[in-house]
Design an enzyme around this catalytic site. Structure first.
Site, PDB file in Angstrom:
ATOM      1  N   ASP A 105       0.824  -1.320   0.026  1.00  0.00           N
ATOM      2  CA  ASP A 105      -0.173   0.081   0.159  1.00  0.00           C
ATOM      3  C   ASP A 105       0.949   1.148   0.095  1.00  0.00           C
ATOM      4  O   ASP A 105       0.153   2.337   0.157  1.00  0.00           O
ATOM      5  CB  ASP A 105      -0.801  -0.122   1.227  1.00  0.00           C
ATOM      6  CG  ASP A 105      -0.231  -0.138   2.652  1.00  0.00           C
ATOM      7  OD1 ASP A 105       1.133  -0.297   2.513  1.00  0.00           O
ATOM      8  OD2 ASP A 105      -0.669   0.223   3.472  1.00  0.00           O
ATOM      9  N   GLU A 106       2.016   1.133  -0.383  1.00  0.00           N
ATOM     10  CA  GLU A 106       2.966   2.411  -0.112  1.00  0.00           C
ATOM     11  C   GLU A 106       4.098   2.045  -1.275  1.00  0.00           C
ATOM     12  O   GLU A 106       4.653   1.389  -1.573  1.00  0.00           O
ATOM     13  CB  GLU A 106       3.604   2.405   1.198  1.00  0.00           C
ATOM     14  CG  GLU A 106       4.434   3.600   1.630  1.00  0.00           C
ATOM     15  CD  GLU A 106       5.095   3.575   2.981  1.00  0.00           C
ATOM     16  OE1 GLU A 106       5.490   4.548   3.497  1.00  0.00           O
ATOM     17  OE2 GLU A 106       4.629   2.426   3.705  1.00  0.00           O
TER      18      GLU A 106
END
Length: 455
Positions: A105-106
């Site tokens: 998610d990053e």
């Protein structure tokens, strides 16, 4: 550091929990906690609604339940999250060839590498469009930070949460950082933070005022010098498109300590097979097999064996892990087991099968891949794998269609029948062995259709 804010940092908002809310209409706007839901589970992600009660990532699930007893507690669905992540990373790669994923998610993006941003206005336009594209195609939100360095871009995205965008103009960095706590800097964890606090340093501004010599004295040459540079907003780290994978591993924590040695052996074999599947998915083989055992008293033992060459053969890894287990005393009980492979390579050593003591036939290997297979001599109660009715996981009923498990126990399973594109659905309860009910693949969130339920 650059003279324009062309490093973008994307952080999806409460990713696992938000994905579950998007997939389950009845949970939208409600407290959701994703992680291990047993007595020894740990929170992976909490929705913003759950965070209002004090629930945080890495918190024991038992503590989270005390803080938010009415939240929905769900088991992670990593294949579901990975599909969304792959789509989002694809959107980032359309912006620039230099994308550095940090997790599902990053990621960092170097916009300058593709000429995607020349100044503050164009960088802000890119970030705004990216956030809109993510929401349009997945229904999820992400926060974007834009700055002249990786450190500052990450600080900006944290400040922008949730569902926001922050650009740090060049020349304003030190003023922005000065009042922030030292924990915002990379490399300042709990131990370093406590050490600095004892020295009277609690903010980034105080860190800069302390000077390089004092920080080197407190933290050592490398760490002290690095933190002093970051306190001055200096960060020359480039965006690296390919991060080298050093190892692949899997582990499980058990709700109840395992005392049965046969069950322990079976769990190690199962973990070895999962590890090899992950190894193959990454396109690697490995030379060193590692076994991790956490015993009843929380003591953790690690054993390793280096093979003659790299392999991705499950039989070889299983046998090596079994030999390592033979050197570990599990008499008092085991609370965690893990199997890993390191010394990764992009090729395999073809004759390594001979290294497996008493190498098994292909049929034996296939049996060990079967998660429903019971180890010989083990009782059904100790050897049976977890039931497929994990809270939050997808199911399909022959009459009622798609749904997800709300909970199970005492021979019953409760299902809410809804999909990402329907309204909140009805709840029904079935016997766990109901032949009409079976596990199913999730409905995709990627490229959301305009019509209703595709099922």
């Amino acid at each position: 550091m650059r003279n324009q804010p062309t490093i973008l940092h994307l952080d999806m908002d409460a990713f696992y929990a938000s994905a579950e809310q998007a997939a389950k209409p009845s949970l939208r706007g409600k407290a959701v906690v994703v992680g291990g839901i047993g007595p020894r589970g740990v929170v992976a992600t909490a929705s913003y609604e759950a965070r209002r009660f004090g629930v945080r990532s890495a918190m024991p699930t038992a503590q989270a339940r005390r803080l938010a007893p009415n939240a929905a507690y769900l088991v992670p669905r990593f294949a579901f999250y990975r599909e969304i992540s792959d789509h989002v990373m694809g959107l980032l790669r359309e912006l620039s060839p230099l994308v550095e994923p940090l997790s599902l998610d990053e990621a960092f993006v170097d916009l300058e590498a593709a000429g995607a941003a020349r100044d503050e206005a164009s960088a802000r336009t890119v970030g705004t469009r990216l956030r809109a594209d993510i929401e349009a195609t997945t229904g999820l939100t992400g926060s974007v930070g834009l700055a002249a360095s990786k450190m500052l871009a990450k600080v900006a995205s944290e400040e922008a949460k949730p569902d926001g965008l922050l650009l740090i103009p060049v020349g304003t960095e030190r003023a922005l950082l000065a009042p922030m706590p030292v924990r915002v800097l990379p490399g300042v964890g709990p131990a370093t933070g406590d050490q600095l606090r004892r020295a009277g340093i609690t903010t980034v501004g105080e860190l800069a005022e302390a000077g390089a010599d004092e920080l080197v004295r407190l933290l050592g040459k490398a760490h002290g010098a690095a933190l002093y540079a970051m306190a001055l907003a200096h960060d020359e780290r480039p965006v690296v498109a390919e991060r080298e994978t050093k190892s692949v591993s899997v582990e499980d924590t058990y709700d109840v300590d395992i005392h049965d040695r046969t069950r322990v052996r079976w769990e190690v074999q199962r973990l070895a097979d999962r590890c090899v599947r992950r190894l193959r998915e990454s396109g690697h083989s490995g030379r060193t097999v590692v076994l991790k055992v956490r015993r009843y008293d929380f003591s953790t033992l690690t054993r390793s064996e280096t093979l003659r060459g790299p392999t991705d053969d499950p039989a070889v890894v299983r046998e090596a892990a079994a030999r390592l287990l033979d050197s570990v005393d599990t008499t008092g009980g085991v609370r965690l087991l893990g199997v890993g492979v390191s010394g990764l390579a992009d090729y395999t050593q073809e004759d390594l099968f001979a290294q497996a003591a008493g190498a098994r036939t292909e049929a034996d290997g296939a049996a060990a891949e079967d998660p429903a297979a019971e180890p010989e001599g083990a009782s059904a109660a100790s050897a049976r794998p977890p039931a497929p009715w994990a809270a939050g996981h997808d199911v399909h009923h022959a009459e009622h269609g798609r749904g997800w498990v709300q909970g199970s126990g005492v021979g019953r399973v409760t299902v809410r029948f809804e999909t990402p594109y329907s309204g909140p659905g009805r709840v029904r309860t079935f016997a766990v062995d109901d032949p009409a009910l079976e596990p199913s693949d999730p409905v995709s969130l990627v490229h959301r259709p305009a019509s209703d339920d595709p099922a």
